[in-house]
Design a protein around this motif. Structure first.
Motif, PDB file in Angstrom:
ATOM      1  N   SER A 165      90.111  88.529  38.682  1.00  0.00           N
ATOM      2  CA  SER A 165      91.091  89.361  39.375  1.00  0.00           C
ATOM      3  C   SER A 165      91.248  88.909  40.825  1.00  0.00           C
ATOM      4  CB  SER A 165      90.647  90.828  39.347  1.00  0.00           C
ATOM      5  OG  SER A 165      89.480  91.003  40.146  1.00  0.00           O
ATOM      6  N   CYS A 168      88.138  89.038  43.352  1.00  0.00           N
ATOM      7  CA  CYS A 168      86.869  89.075  42.609  1.00  0.00           C
ATOM      8  C   CYS A 168      85.803  88.240  43.321  1.00  0.00           C
ATOM      9  CB  CYS A 168      87.039  88.607  41.173  1.00  0.00           C
ATOM     10  SG  CYS A 168      87.145  86.830  40.991  1.00  0.00           S
ATOM     11  N   THR A 183      79.271  88.707  37.827  1.00  0.00           N
ATOM     12  CA  THR A 183      80.405  89.281  38.548  1.00  0.00           C
ATOM     13  C   THR A 183      79.932  90.406  39.462  1.00  0.00           C
ATOM     14  OG1 THR A 183      81.876  88.778  36.681  1.00  0.00           O
ATOM     15  CG2 THR A 183      82.687  90.348  38.325  1.00  0.00           C
ATOM     16  N   HIS A 186      85.043  93.127  40.808  1.00  0.00           N
ATOM     17  CA  HIS A 186      86.212  92.857  39.965  1.00  0.00           C
ATOM     18  C   HIS A 186      87.141  94.054  40.063  1.00  0.00           C
ATOM     19  CE1 HIS A 186      88.526  91.141  36.606  1.00  0.00           C
ATOM     20  NE2 HIS A 186      88.634  92.382  36.178  1.00  0.00           N
TER      21      HIS A 186
END
Length: 205
Positions: A165, A168, A183, A186
């Motif tokens: 995204s 991110c 991650t 996000h």
């Protein structure tokens, strides 16, 4: 540690092709950047960025005390003659060969995904061998390419394998089996458009 950071929401109409088009970011930039900042640890001094304004602007905001090393090889896919054109306005006979094999087919006046992957991974390897922690502020295609590289994911499958995204943050950490990714930040946003709207989905599309 290596931190991969994608730029914030770009100031461009949805559906316009904008690989290396040097566009600015939307008015939500600062709010998005603050959320990114919350996901990053203190003490990152080594910073690399794509020279395009949507990345350089974010790198300068996140790391005001650091020297921002601008790396042309961290730029997005070069879309050549398609830059600034709506995906739906590109003639089918021109875009179809690329859509069917975007990994190997070169965009007119631009590059193929495999060509971008080659320059990106060479640049990434050089950065990864340098001082840590390090932040890389770049583009969705570049991050997808790096993640494909460290996970040995075929490039044709990279769009389905990695959700990247705007804004991110991915953390890469060394392990006994190589670099692992996690991650840290996000954002669920409206689906982006990086192909003709009537293109039937196929492997990697």
């Amino acid at each position: 540690m290596i931190y991969l950071i994608r730029h914030t929401t770009p100031l461009i109409e949805k559906g316009i092709c904008y690989g290396q088009l040097n566009i600015d970011v939307t008015d939500s930039f600062e709010a998005e950047a603050i959320e990114i900042q919350k996901a990053l640890p203190a003490g990152i001094e080594q910073v690399y960025s794509s020279p395009l304004i949507r990345c350089h602007k974010l790198a300068s905001f996140l790391f005001p005390a650091s020297t921002i090393n601008l790396e042309p090889d961290l730029m997005e896919l070069a879309c050549g003659e398609w830059e600034g054109i709506h995906w739906d306005a590109i003639a089918p006979e021109i875009i179809d060969p690329w859509m069917k094999d975007f990994v190997n087919v070169t965009i007119p006046g631009g590059e193929s995904y495999i060509q971008m992957h080659s320059r990106v991974t060479q640049c990434f390897t050089r950065i990864a061998e340098g001082p840590h922690p390090v932040a890389i502020v770049t583009h969705g295609g570049v991050i997808r390419s790096i993640l494909s590289h460290i996970t040995k994911t075929p490039l044709v499958d990279s769009f389905g394998a990695f959700k990247i995204s705007y804004g991110c943050v991915m953390q890469l950490q060394a392990s006994s089996t190589g670099l692992q990714y996690n991650t840290l930040h996000h954002v669920t946003t409206e689906k982006e458009q990086h192909k003709p709207s009537n293109f039937k989905k196929q492997s990697g599309g």
